[in-house]
Each structure stands twice: as C-alpha cells, then as structure tokens.
Design an enzyme around this catalytic site. Structure first.
Site, short mmCIF file in Angstrom:
data_model
loop_
_atom_site.label_atom_id
_atom_site.label_comp_id
_atom_site.label_asym_id
_atom_site.label_seq_id
_atom_site.Cartn_x
_atom_site.Cartn_y
_atom_site.Cartn_z
N LYS B 78 0.85 -1.20 0.00
CA LYS B 78 0.00 0.00 0.00
C LYS B 78 0.88 1.25 0.00
O LYS B 78 1.94 1.27 0.65
CB LYS B 78 -0.92 -0.04 1.23
CG LYS B 78 -1.95 1.07 1.29
CD LYS B 78 -2.86 0.89 2.50
CE LYS B 78 -3.89 1.98 2.62
NZ LYS B 78 -4.79 1.80 3.80
N SER B 153 -9.54 1.82 2.97
CA SER B 153 -8.72 2.58 2.07
C SER B 153 -7.69 1.74 1.30
O SER B 153 -7.07 2.25 0.37
CB SER B 153 -7.96 3.65 2.86
OG SER B 153 -7.10 3.07 3.83
N SER B 177 -9.70 -0.55 7.20
CA SER B 177 -9.17 -0.36 5.85
C SER B 177 -8.48 -1.57 5.25
O SER B 177 -8.14 -1.56 4.06
CB SER B 177 -8.21 0.83 5.83
OG SER B 177 -8.93 2.03 5.91
#
Lengths: 98, 496
Positions: B78, B153, B177
C-alpha cells in the site's frame, strides 16, 4: 459549553487553526457537512462516562525504548535526496520569517 | 498467476526450481500492465526495479541462503508504507513526488524474507476513505464488478490481489481499511493486535489506531505473511515484545479435535438490530452453520455502544490526523505551492495545504481540529476517549464470555462508484462493524463468505482477544478448508 461550530465564524476559526484556506463555496458546503456530521455524532454526548477514564492509546504501557546506544544512521546525501532544493548540504526552503 | 492461486504454493514451486523468481515477477508485471486501465490498482510500479529484485532473490535462493517459504513471491505494498527508492504518495498530491530514503520495517522484513516488492497500490488519500475514490490518482475499480468500488482505504491492494495480479499484499487498517476491502473483494485480511506489527515507516493517519496487516486470498497465506511481518521493532516505541495470550485466556487451551477442529470454541454472534443487506444476513447464517459444523458452539452476543463507537472513532481518528498531518506545510514536508503572490507565511502554509490535500482530507482535518480546539475539547474529544474506554470494557467483558466474536464486516456489499462520496456521513457510519477493533486494539480477521445476487463478495469478521492473531488465522484456515475461495479474473471469469 458550546458543542457545535454553527456559526460561519467558527468554520473560519477552525480552518485558520488547521492551516487551511477555504473559498466561499467550500466554506458553505463544509459548514453544512460539518453541522450534519456533528448532529449525528451528538450520540456520544448521551453516553454516561462519569466513571470512565479516557483511553488515549490501546496499549496501557510505557513506551518501549531501545538502549541508548549509537546506531548506524542514514547517509546525509540519502536524506537530502528527496529535497526539492538543497544548498551547501542543507535543505533550502522558502523564507519563513518575514 | 502462473496457475497458482496461493502464495504458499508459488513459494514452494520457486523453492523447487519449477518456477524462477523472474518468471513469477514477469507474470505479475504482465498482469499489472493488462489490468492497469480497467482497475487502476497501482500508483507506482517500476518494472526494472522489480526484475532487479527478482534476480537478486533468485541468486540468494541459488546460493542456498535461508530465506522464507514466500521467497520469490511478488507482493503489493500500500502506498502509505515507505519504500526506499520507490515513490510513496499516500494517494495524495501532497506527496506525489516523494521518494523515501528508507524502508518501513515491514518492507525491510519482506525483502529480508525474499519477497519481491512489485509496486505501490492505490489508496484513499492518507487512508481517509472507505472506497479508494479519494485518491489523487483516481479511483480503483472492484475486479468482481468494475463500476463498483473495491472498498478502502486499501482498495488498490485488494483489487490487485483479488484479480490475481499478485497473491499477497500489505494494507493498513485504521478503522477497517484492510478488512472492508477484503470483504468487498472476496479476500482474507487481518487487522493485527495493536503493537504486534511495526508502524515504523507507515505514514501516520491516526497513530493510536493504525496497524499494518496482511491481505491474501486465504487465511493460510495471511498466516505465513503475518509471521514475516510481526515481531518487536526497536524503531517503533509502540511495538510490543512477542506477547503470548494471557494465562487466563480460554483460547490458550484450544486444540480442536479430529474432524471437528473448532470444538471447544465458543463464538458469540453479534446480536444487532441494525439493518443489513439480505446477502449479509445469508452470509452470517452460513458462517454460523459452518462454525457449528466444525465443532464450535455459537451463541448470540449483545454488544452495546456500536452506535456510539463510530462517532468516538471519527472524533479520535480525525483529531490524531489533524496533528499528524500538520507537518505537511510545504516547508518541512509535502507539496510546495507557487509563492509568487503570498501575503505571509501563514498564507503560504494554507495555500499549500489546501492545494495539496483533497476534499475528504480537508474535511477530516477540520473535524479533528474542531474536536481539539479550546471550548470544544472536553465535549467532543475527551468524551470520545471516555466512550473508547467503555467500548474497550464491553469487548473485554464479551471476550471473557466467548472466545471469538462473529460479525459482518459491512452492512452492504461494494456500492457503485460515486455512491458513497455523495454522503460522507453515510460513509462514516458504514464503518459500524470495523472501528471497534481499532479503538480496542484487538485483532480481527475478515473472511470471504459467498456473494450477493450481483456476484459481489460478502465478508464476515472474527474478532479475538489481544494476541490471538495466530489462533484467528488458524480458525480461518479451518473454515476455508471446508469452503474454497476464488480469485476473480478481470474478464469476469472466476478461477478456483
């Protein structure tokens, strides 16, 4: 004690504290959105917390510290590499004192 | 990827020289290129760097160096996790040109274990969002149904993994997330116990809530990846020593039994009147049946304060974010605006922050600044921290009665693109089932459990006591041994 920033001056005050510039359109929209969010979040005001101590952190322990010994550190040139501008081995930034 | 749908199997094939590390990396790079436009799962991929890593790992394997069972397997990271020499943007214009001079601890551990960092995945800006639509680099699509969001996210990590571009990914979880995009993309994902995985090098959203964790198709792959990630780190002062389960934890004695591997476990099923989509109810019923078939005892569990946990979470998270993101002022860090006509330094900061941060980040900074401001602190921030205490207490009480807690991850499956952004309050309230694990620091595992009528995946969540991460993953492996999980090919075909 006040609970909501209903007035436009409050949004302006908060934006100034946050270091944000809002144009007129965004200020109006955010004022409405913040009001709506805080109206919904008022649910927490009804919770009886008189006997509750605040939890700032999920670990209720003292910070874990490593021994105070010198460790290898990154090269100066590596740390300066992401800088947009450097001069004489230092970061060069816009003037911050008028 | 290369006909493998589990990282452990690919790692074994690489170790057995059936597949080279370069072949695995090239296959992933090819999939990334093919699916780039359709999914927009990645922000930065540097093929040359990937192939250099692959060759280096192959050399280490060939020289007999002790690596790990996942050596040579490509992994997605990420884009809020620092990677030395590889751009790390947090999905924001603010950091669009930032290349870190150091690796996050988790990235260093992946490299040491021989995994190949394929690139950096798209995400909601500064992890503030539940749909991966707030990224400066555009939204990511759900591979199961492009036109729908992947969740967020960590939506880029989820989309890349669900579509088989990679078999493993790192996400971060501040309020769900990792778990929610896993649920919406048919993956398994763990939000570890706070403190068990180092946050060094994770660009902070809310420091008392953030955790990095593994995402993969199966709990088995998550377990192997978790073992690489977890462990104390002297660079993170909130990192914990490898703590065992407390002696009085009933889970400590859990050993299961032949044919009934979950025998002896009591699972509390969240007894909640809040409406959920029919597919979520069906998944909950299926999960209960499966847990019982595996030997667990399932009982209803009332959990008060779910409604209040969401506002408490958002007030705390945004307050911490307003502080963490104060460093991005265009001088010390972040986007630097044109300074031709600024009146003073305050004007300069405000202009850079307003141009560098997107709308959702600005909204959350304002909310957090308000909650911390004089005159409002006690009524909002302090009250939220006290509600956090009550939520912690309720979960501690519940986990004395039951071993694990079963709940949905989300009340819905993945919505269409744009639907959530139109109503930020609804987006916040959709985190109802996930934020408690962050407020309490407890580990929670998202597991895929079927699909809705549109073919969109449904996820269920198991929450356990602190440090039960490995047991949660073991329970997940038992569940998945009876229920195969599938990748989704972007052309719509599902691979078993």
């Amino acid at each position: 004690m006040d609970k909501k920033p209903d007035a436009r001056t409050d949004i302006e005050r908060v934006a100034k504290l946050a270091g944000l510039a809002l144009d007129e359109t965004e200020r109006i929209e955010l004022e409405q959105e913040m009001g709506r969010i805080l109206d919904a979040f008022e649910a927490i005001q009804t919770v009886d917390t008189t006997a509750s101590a605040p939890v700032y952190h999920p670990l209720e322990q003292v910070n874990t510290l490593r021994p105070d010994e010198t460790q290898p550190s990154p090269e100066r040139s590596d740390l300066l590499a992401p800088a947009r501008c450097q001069k004489d081995g230092c970061l060069f930034v816009p003037r911050t004192v008028n | 990827m290369l006909d493998f749908n589990q990282a452990a199997a690919l790692g074994q094939a690489i170790a057995a020289r059936q597949v080279s590390v370069r072949e695995a990396a090239e296959q992933s790079l090819k999939a990334v290129a093919c699916q780039k436009t359709k999914l927009n799962a990645w922000i930065t991929v540097d093929p040359d760097q990937v192939l250099r890593q692959a060759d280096d790992v192959q050399r280490r394997i060939d020289q007999g160096e002790a690596v790990s069972p996942l050596a040579g397997v490509p992994v997605a990271v990420k884009d809020n996790i620092s990677t030395r020499g590889l751009r790390t943007t947090c999905g924001s214009r603010m950091l669009a040109d930032y290349t870190p001079p150091y690796d996050a601890t988790v990235v260093a551990r992946l490299s040491r274990a021989g995994l190949v960092i394929l690139g950096k995945t798209n995400m909601d800006e500064f992890a503030m969002g539940s749909t991966t639509e707030t990224s400066w680099f555009g939204p990511t699509m759900n591979p199961w149904r492009p036109g729908h969001v992947p969740g967020g996210s960590s939506g880029g990590s989820a989309a890349a993994t669900a579509s088989g571009q990679v078999l493993l990914a790192l996400g971060s979880d501040t309020g769900g997330s990792i778990r929610q995009p896993c649920a919406w993309c048919g993956l398994t994902g763990l939000k570890p116990t706070y403190g068990t995985v180092s946050r060094y090098g994770l660009i902070a959203y809310a420091s008392s809530l953030d955790q990095i964790g593994p995402m993969a198709l199966t709990a088995g792959d998550c377990r192997i990846l978790y073992e690489i990630l977890a462990g104390p780190d002297s660079r993170d002062s909130t990192s914990l020593p490898d703590s065992p389960l407390p002696a009085d934890c009933k889970l400590k004695a859990w050993t299961g039994g032949a044919g009934r591997p979950l025998a002896g476990l009591t699972v509390g099923c969240l007894d909640d009147a809040a409406p959920v989509q029919p597919a979520i109810s069906a998944a909950r019923a299926a999960a209960i049946r499966q847990l019982e078939a595996l030997g667990a005892s399932v009982e209803p569990l009332a959990m008060p304060l779910l409604d209040e946990a969401v506002p408490a979470y958002y007030l705390i998270a945004t307050a911490e974010a307003s502080s963490n993101l104060a460093r991005f002022d265009g001088i010390r860090y972040g986007y630097r605006p044109d300074d031709a006509d600024v009146a003073d330094i305050g004007d300069y900061y405000a202009r850079g922050r307003s141009e560098g941060f997107g709308r959702e980040v600005r909204r959350r900074i304002l909310l957090g600044t308000f909650a911390l401001s004089a005159g409002f602190y006690d009524a909002w921030y302090l009250q939220a921290l006290k509600v956090r205490r009550l939520v912690c207490d309720r979960y501690a009480e519940a986990l004395r009665r039951v071993d694990l807690i079963l709940s949905p991850v989300s009340a819905t499956t993945a919505p269409p693109l744009g639907a959530s952004l139109a109503d930020p309050l609804a987006m916040y309230q959709s985190d109802r089932y996930t934020v408690a694990a962050n407020l309490t620091g407890l580990p929670a595992l998202a597991l895929p459990f079927g699909q809705d009528s549109q073919g969109l995946p449904v996820g269920m969540q198991l929450t356990g006591p602190s440090f039960s991460d490995r047991l949660l993953l073991a329970a997940g492996e038992h569940i998945q041994s009876a229920q195969p999980v599938t990748h989704c090919a972007v052309d719509g075909e599902v691979s078993a």
